[in-house]
Motif scaffolding. Structure first.
Motif, PDB file in Angstrom:
ATOM      1  N   SER A 133       4.744   0.798 -14.333  1.00  0.00           N
ATOM      2  CA  SER A 133       6.127   0.354 -14.360  1.00  0.00           C
ATOM      3  C   SER A 133       6.219  -1.010 -13.724  1.00  0.00           C
ATOM      4  O   SER A 133       5.283  -1.506 -13.116  1.00  0.00           O
ATOM      5  CB  SER A 133       7.004   1.357 -13.606  1.00  0.00           C
ATOM      6  OG  SER A 133       6.545   1.503 -12.284  1.00  0.00           O
ATOM      7  N   PRO A 162       0.724  -0.531  -7.918  1.00  0.00           N
ATOM      8  CA  PRO A 162       1.602   0.651  -7.901  1.00  0.00           C
ATOM      9  C   PRO A 162       2.961   0.349  -7.291  1.00  0.00           C
ATOM     10  O   PRO A 162       3.177  -0.688  -6.672  1.00  0.00           O
ATOM     11  CB  PRO A 162       0.827   1.625  -7.028  1.00  0.00           C
ATOM     12  CG  PRO A 162       0.141   0.726  -6.034  1.00  0.00           C
ATOM     13  CD  PRO A 162      -0.221  -0.527  -6.795  1.00  0.00           C
ATOM     14  N   ASN A 163       3.856   1.275  -7.468  1.00  0.00           N
ATOM     15  CA  ASN A 163       5.189   1.208  -6.873  1.00  0.00           C
ATOM     16  C   ASN A 163       5.498   2.515  -6.148  1.00  0.00           C
ATOM     17  O   ASN A 163       4.972   3.561  -6.520  1.00  0.00           O
ATOM     18  CB  ASN A 163       6.259   1.017  -7.952  1.00  0.00           C
ATOM     19  CG  ASN A 163       6.221  -0.361  -8.558  1.00  0.00           C
ATOM     20  OD1 ASN A 163       6.034  -1.343  -7.860  1.00  0.00           O
ATOM     21  ND2 ASN A 163       6.395  -0.430  -9.875  1.00  0.00           N
ATOM     22  N   PRO A 164       6.353   2.476  -5.152  1.00  0.00           N
ATOM     23  CA  PRO A 164       6.840   3.744  -4.586  1.00  0.00           C
ATOM     24  C   PRO A 164       7.678   4.473  -5.626  1.00  0.00           C
ATOM     25  O   PRO A 164       8.336   3.849  -6.457  1.00  0.00           O
ATOM     26  CB  PRO A 164       7.685   3.293  -3.390  1.00  0.00           C
ATOM     27  CG  PRO A 164       8.053   1.880  -3.681  1.00  0.00           C
ATOM     28  CD  PRO A 164       6.924   1.300  -4.469  1.00  0.00           C
ATOM     29  N   THR A 165       7.637   5.781  -5.597  1.00  0.00           N
ATOM     30  CA  THR A 165       8.414   6.552  -6.563  1.00  0.00           C
ATOM     31  C   THR A 165       9.893   6.521  -6.188  1.00  0.00           C
ATOM     32  O   THR A 165      10.252   6.333  -5.016  1.00  0.00           O
ATOM     33  CB  THR A 165       7.940   8.012  -6.601  1.00  0.00           C
ATOM     34  OG1 THR A 165       8.227   8.629  -5.332  1.00  0.00           O
ATOM     35  CG2 THR A 165       6.443   8.098  -6.898  1.00  0.00           C
ATOM     36  N   PRO A 166      10.775   6.710  -7.163  1.00  0.00           N
ATOM     37  CA  PRO A 166      12.208   6.786  -6.834  1.00  0.00           C
ATOM     38  C   PRO A 166      12.504   7.900  -5.834  1.00  0.00           C
ATOM     39  O   PRO A 166      13.383   7.756  -4.975  1.00  0.00           O
ATOM     40  CB  PRO A 166      12.864   7.056  -8.193  1.00  0.00           C
ATOM     41  CG  PRO A 166      11.902   6.508  -9.197  1.00  0.00           C
ATOM     42  CD  PRO A 166      10.536   6.755  -8.615  1.00  0.00           C
ATOM     43  N   GLN A 167      11.760   9.016  -5.933  1.00  0.00           N
ATOM     44  CA  GLN A 167      11.985  10.119  -5.001  1.00  0.00           C
ATOM     45  C   GLN A 167      11.630   9.710  -3.572  1.00  0.00           C
ATOM     46  O   GLN A 167      12.332  10.061  -2.614  1.00  0.00           O
ATOM     47  CB  GLN A 167      11.157  11.337  -5.425  1.00  0.00           C
ATOM     48  CG  GLN A 167      11.577  11.936  -6.752  1.00  0.00           C
ATOM     49  CD  GLN A 167      10.982  11.222  -7.965  1.00  0.00           C
ATOM     50  OE1 GLN A 167      10.235  10.242  -7.823  1.00  0.00           O
ATOM     51  NE2 GLN A 167      11.306  11.709  -9.146  1.00  0.00           N
ATOM     52  N   TYR A 168      10.525   8.981  -3.446  1.00  0.00           N
ATOM     53  CA  TYR A 168      10.117   8.516  -2.115  1.00  0.00           C
ATOM     54  C   TYR A 168      11.194   7.631  -1.506  1.00  0.00           C
ATOM     55  O   TYR A 168      11.593   7.797  -0.337  1.00  0.00           O
ATOM     56  CB  TYR A 168       8.794   7.757  -2.208  1.00  0.00           C
ATOM     57  CG  TYR A 168       8.390   7.108  -0.902  1.00  0.00           C
ATOM     58  CD1 TYR A 168       7.634   7.807   0.043  1.00  0.00           C
ATOM     59  CD2 TYR A 168       8.791   5.811  -0.584  1.00  0.00           C
ATOM     60  CE1 TYR A 168       7.288   7.225   1.258  1.00  0.00           C
ATOM     61  CE2 TYR A 168       8.444   5.225   0.629  1.00  0.00           C
ATOM     62  CZ  TYR A 168       7.695   5.923   1.541  1.00  0.00           C
ATOM     63  OH  TYR A 168       7.351   5.352   2.742  1.00  0.00           O
ATOM     64  N   ARG A 223      -2.921   4.682  -1.522  1.00  0.00           N
ATOM     65  CA  ARG A 223      -1.962   5.661  -2.027  1.00  0.00           C
ATOM     66  C   ARG A 223      -2.091   6.919  -1.173  1.00  0.00           C
ATOM     67  O   ARG A 223      -3.077   7.651  -1.262  1.00  0.00           O
ATOM     68  CB  ARG A 223      -2.241   5.955  -3.493  1.00  0.00           C
ATOM     69  CG  ARG A 223      -2.052   4.744  -4.425  1.00  0.00           C
ATOM     70  CD  ARG A 223      -2.662   5.040  -5.781  1.00  0.00           C
ATOM     71  NE  ARG A 223      -2.348   4.047  -6.793  1.00  0.00           N
ATOM     72  CZ  ARG A 223      -3.019   2.902  -6.977  1.00  0.00           C
ATOM     73  NH1 ARG A 223      -4.066   2.618  -6.195  1.00  0.00           N
ATOM     74  NH2 ARG A 223      -2.668   2.055  -7.926  1.00  0.00           N
ATOM     75  N   THR A 232      -0.810   9.694  -1.360  1.00  0.00           N
ATOM     76  CA  THR A 232      -0.912  10.947  -2.108  1.00  0.00           C
ATOM     77  C   THR A 232      -2.370  11.365  -2.272  1.00  0.00           C
ATOM     78  O   THR A 232      -2.661  12.565  -2.378  1.00  0.00           O
ATOM     79  CB  THR A 232      -0.254  10.801  -3.486  1.00  0.00           C
ATOM     80  OG1 THR A 232      -0.772   9.630  -4.140  1.00  0.00           O
ATOM     81  CG2 THR A 232       1.265  10.668  -3.347  1.00  0.00           C
ATOM     82  N   THR A 292       2.750   1.813  -1.901  1.00  0.00           N
ATOM     83  CA  THR A 292       3.316   3.035  -2.476  1.00  0.00           C
ATOM     84  C   THR A 292       4.166   3.817  -1.474  1.00  0.00           C
ATOM     85  O   THR A 292       5.071   4.542  -1.880  1.00  0.00           O
ATOM     86  CB  THR A 292       2.200   3.948  -3.014  1.00  0.00           C
ATOM     87  OG1 THR A 292       1.201   4.118  -2.004  1.00  0.00           O
ATOM     88  CG2 THR A 292       1.554   3.356  -4.256  1.00  0.00           C
ATOM     89  N   GLU A 293       3.866   3.694  -0.198  1.00  0.00           N
ATOM     90  CA  GLU A 293       4.647   4.366   0.857  1.00  0.00           C
ATOM     91  C   GLU A 293       4.929   3.361   1.975  1.00  0.00           C
ATOM     92  O   GLU A 293       4.452   3.504   3.093  1.00  0.00           O
ATOM     93  CB  GLU A 293       3.902   5.587   1.407  1.00  0.00           C
ATOM     94  CG  GLU A 293       3.777   6.738   0.428  1.00  0.00           C
ATOM     95  CD  GLU A 293       2.572   6.619  -0.480  1.00  0.00           C
ATOM     96  OE1 GLU A 293       2.516   7.318  -1.514  1.00  0.00           O
ATOM     97  OE2 GLU A 293       1.655   5.825  -0.173  1.00  0.00           O
TER      98      GLU A 293
END
Length: 281
Positions: free
Chosen positions: A6, A65-71, A181, A183, A221-222
């Motif tokens: 994305s 990468p990008n942080p997720t919308p949920q994060y 990451r 995760t 990512t975080e």
């Protein structure tokens, strides 16, 4: 198969592959043509003007990468405190954070940051600890052996090196930006089973994890789980009281119900007037 990439998310302080800013809505001067091209994406600039900045990782390595919308949504909520501290997960970087290699011609010679061994010992006694460095495995082994006893190494949940970033063979041997990451750590079987409430569904996540590193970009990512400290260059004029202040900040984070919310509102900042309490740490 790698997931589709994305568009990069704009996060204050991140420097690699930032989306271009929108041009100002102004009229061009007479006799000039309006430029329609957006500023190009630039990699992170090196602090050393003679040093080549890291390249953008290839798609085969996961790209940027990008942080997720949920994060991000969870990190934006209001923080809450626990009355008692808890054992949180600390993921610690090595080179630039706890040590410095002054001469690449002596690849196994490292200068320790003041209080590095005491800091690691305290973390192992108080929290859950994993070590993750972007250096090659042979260098990581030497750094860890310099800082920790074999018994302490066994107590680390993980000791990861460059081979744990999912890099393509070409990127592994090249100077590319790498991303930690979290995760990847959270999904590791040994780490998962170490959670004190693992049998009841407890897990490691953004609420209970801290990444101690000198690079903001690596924590892309975080970003709100990063405790960023100044890069250690082995210079005698650098503050000797960085890690004692990290020690105190981690103790404060151990009272937080969600670490990402707390760091977002109150990130780590060095106090230039800090003095080590009598007896040290």
């Amino acid at each position: 198969m790698k997931p589709p990439q994305s568009a990069p998310v704009a996060i204050p302080g991140l420097t690699l592959a930032q989306p271009p800013s929108a041009p100002a809505a102004t009229q061009p001067r007479r006799g000039t043509k309006a430029k329609s091209k957006a500023p190009p994406t630039q990699p992170k600039r090196s602090k050393n003007p003679h040093e080549t900045p890291p390249a953008v990782p290839s798609t085969a390595s996961g790209g940027v990468p990008n942080p997720t919308p949920q994060y991000l949504a969870q990190a934006l909520l209001n923080p809450q405190e626990f009355p008692q501290p808890r054992r949180i997960l600390i993921i610690i970087d090595l080179n630039g954070t706890l040590l410095h290699r002054p001469n690449k011609r002596r690849p196994f010679h490292f200068v320790e940051r003041p209080h590095a061994r005491a800091f690691l010992s305290y973390c192992l006694e108080t929290f859950y600890v994993a070590i993750w460095s972007s250096a090659r495995p042979e260098n990581v082994s030497r750094m860890v052996a310099q800082l920790l006893t074999p018994e302490q190494v066994e107590r680390c949940l993980l000791v990861w090196a460059r081979d744990q970033f999912g890099l393509s063979p070409t990127d592994y041997d090249s100077k590319v930006q790498v991303y930690k990451r979290l995760t990847s750590v959270w999904s590791n079987p040994r780490v998962m089973s170490s959670h004190p409430a693992a049998e009841h569904g407890g897990r490691w996540d953004q609420t209970n994890t801290v990444l101690v590193d000198d690079s903001l970009e690596k924590a892309r990512t975080e970003p709100f789980n990063l405790l960023q400290i100044p890069e250690f260059s082995g210079i005698e004029t650098e503050s000797p009281h960085v890690l004692p202040q990290v020690h105190d900040y981690l103790n404060a984070l151990s009272h937080q119900a969600d670490i990402s919310r707390s760091i977002r509102l109150k990130p780590f900042r060095l106090d230039p007037s800090y003095s080590l309490p009598s007896g040290g740490k």
